[in-house]
Design an enzyme around this catalytic site. Structure first.
Site, PDB file in Angstrom:
ATOM      1  N   HIS A 182       0.844  -1.242  -0.200  1.00 19.96           N
ATOM      2  CA  HIS A 182       0.144   0.123   0.163  1.00 19.96           C
ATOM      3  C   HIS A 182       1.139   1.176  -0.053  1.00 19.96           C
ATOM      4  O   HIS A 182       1.399   1.544   1.044  1.00 19.96           O
ATOM      5  CB  HIS A 182      -0.903  -0.001   1.446  1.00 19.96           C
ATOM      6  CG  HIS A 182      -2.018   1.007   1.044  1.00 19.96           C
ATOM      7  ND1 HIS A 182      -2.280   2.054   0.268  1.00 19.96           N
ATOM      8  CD2 HIS A 182      -3.095   0.816   1.845  1.00 19.96           C
ATOM      9  CE1 HIS A 182      -3.342   2.713   0.112  1.00 19.96           C
ATOM     10  NE2 HIS A 182      -4.246   2.036   1.042  1.00 19.96           N
ATOM     11  N   HIS A 185      -2.692   6.807  -0.941  1.00 20.52           N
ATOM     12  CA  HIS A 185      -3.623   7.535   0.171  1.00 20.52           C
ATOM     13  C   HIS A 185      -3.061   7.957   1.513  1.00 20.52           C
ATOM     14  O   HIS A 185      -3.564   7.919   2.466  1.00 20.52           O
ATOM     15  CB  HIS A 185      -4.685   6.571   0.393  1.00 20.52           C
ATOM     16  CG  HIS A 185      -5.528   6.110  -0.846  1.00 20.52           C
ATOM     17  ND1 HIS A 185      -6.327   4.843  -0.884  1.00 20.52           N
ATOM     18  CD2 HIS A 185      -5.622   6.765  -2.016  1.00 20.52           C
ATOM     19  CE1 HIS A 185      -7.042   5.067  -1.958  1.00 20.52           C
ATOM     20  NE2 HIS A 185      -6.545   6.240  -2.713  1.00 20.52           N
ATOM     21  N   TYR A 187      -0.718   7.128   3.390  1.00 18.03           N
ATOM     22  CA  TYR A 187      -0.054   6.076   4.406  1.00 18.03           C
ATOM     23  C   TYR A 187       1.551   6.196   4.314  1.00 18.03           C
ATOM     24  O   TYR A 187       1.969   6.727   3.397  1.00 18.03           O
ATOM     25  CB  TYR A 187      -0.747   4.676   4.328  1.00 18.03           C
ATOM     26  CG  TYR A 187      -2.039   4.780   4.562  1.00 18.03           C
ATOM     27  CD1 TYR A 187      -2.732   5.390   5.690  1.00 18.03           C
ATOM     28  CD2 TYR A 187      -3.017   4.572   3.384  1.00 18.03           C
ATOM     29  CE1 TYR A 187      -4.090   5.579   5.553  1.00 18.03           C
ATOM     30  CE2 TYR A 187      -4.421   4.481   3.685  1.00 18.03           C
ATOM     31  CZ  TYR A 187      -4.859   4.973   4.711  1.00 18.03           C
ATOM     32  OH  TYR A 187      -6.292   5.228   4.946  1.00 18.03           O
TER      33      TYR A 187
END
Length: 369
Positions: A182, A185, A187
């Site tokens: 990931h 977004h 993070y």
């Protein structure tokens, strides 16, 4: 070569994603649903049924799955760092594989998008730099402002990369077909990439080469576990989610993708535009990423049936990831292929709760019956 009107759209044809054979090019995007077991953050029987129902996707990418307790940013999200979590995910992958599906785990460290109530010993969340994100998280009592983070010491970074590696090893033990990192977004990986959240002056900050270093090191380390043909990364170059901003996103993301191509990983998964908002949120040349990367390109954000078919037929993406449509339509691939009506998602049941709005959406076969 143009496609004849009678030919099946490429979206519904098989595709080899690195070393993973997909039966179609419809991907289930990672979707946080906050329904892991309370107390140990392990997947449970409800999660097994949810993923099993959606195994018609060419590929399922799981909801964000934290690599450690420190990596957790929201309550009741699953992890991949304990025996109970591995066992819970093994039940999920077994169910998906029994239906002929493929599933990969999205490995997640939220960095500064967290709250002290979720952190080990109530400590501050960590971040490349001690800058609080202008965003909220979801804790036991409901939505709350994120807690101010502390800056990661240089000496701590190898251990966090190690947590990604351990989570990848656990994903392998749980029977996943691969992993997605990931990197989107706002993070942790994304926080390192962007000049608004990364003000470091060491080897991980400043120049574009330094800001992409953490992402590339995590990808390289995880690739040793699964093999690069089973590893990908999700990025969101212009999405402002969780206060993610950069003064010139084209430069770092094109550089990152060029380097990822050299590493030879299976795919990049690109959120085009602002998540849940406009695809043209900010000017950005996604074609430059497509050209810079020799692996597969999965496009995401705001696709309907017509746009998805057109994008794959034109070769602008190899596969299309759908999020909200998969929440409400467990048999989304069949519905898209037949151009059948779609169920509307119930926003009130997206985060937390039970089977309502999770496993109780009807499939076409149910409606026919």
């Amino acid at each position: 070569m143009s496609q004849s009107s009678s030919a099946k759209p490429a979206l519904f044809t098989p595709f080899r994603l690195g070393d993973i054979e997909l039966r179609n090019r419809v991907v289930m995007a990672p979707l946080t649903r906050n329904r892991a077991t309370r107390g140990n953050d392990a997947p449970n029987a409800l999660n097994v049924e949810y993923y099993r129902q959606r195994a018609g996707a060419g590929l399922i990418i799981t909801e964000g799955t934290q690599v450690s307790q420190q990596g957790q940013g929201y309550v009741w999200t699953p992890g991949l760092y304990s025996d109970a979590q591995i066992a819970g995910w093994k039940a999920v992958t077994d169910a998906v594989h029994a239906e002929g599906g493929k599933i990969i785990a999205q490995l997640w460290h939220v960095g500064r998008v967290s709250h002290v109530s979720l952190q080990p010993g109530g400590q501050a969340p960590v971040s490349p730099s001690p800058i609080t994100a202008k965003t909220k998280t979801y804790i036991e009592s409901g939505f709350a402002e994120v807690s101010p983070p502390r800056e990661l010491a240089l000496a701590e970074i190898p251990a966090i990369i190690g947590e990604f590696v351990t989570a990848a090893e656990n994903a392998k033990a749980a029977g996943f077909d691969g992993v997605e990192l990931h990197g989107a977004h706002g993070y942790l990986i994304d926080q390192f990439l962007r000049d608004d959240s990364n003000k470091r002056s060491d080897a991980y900050g400043g120049s574009i080469e330094n800001r992409v270093r953490f992402a590339l090191e995590v990808v390289a380390a995880v690739s040793k576990v699964f093999g690069k043909g089973r590893v990908g990364i999700r990025i969101s170059p212009v999405s402002p989610a969780n206060d993610a901003r950069d003064s010139d996103p084209q430069a770092p993301f094109t550089h990152l993708v060029t380097k990822l191509s050299e590493q030879g990983i299976a795919f990049i998964h690109v959120v085009e535009g602002a998540t849940r908002e406009a695809r043209d949120y900010l000017p950005f040349d996604y074609g430059a990423l497509r050209r810079a990367f020799k692996g597969a390109y999965i496009a995401n954000n705001g696709f309907n049936r017509e746009l998805a078919i057109e994008t794959v037929d034109k070769g602008e993406a190899d596969a299309i990831a759908f999020g909200r449509l998969f929440i409400a339509n467990p048999d989304l691939v069949a519905r898209l292929e037949r151009n059948a009506p779609l169920n509307e998602p119930d926003v009130a049941t997206f985060y937390g709760g039970d089977a309502k709005g999770y496993t109780d959406y009807p499939a076409l076969a149910d409606k026919a019956a």
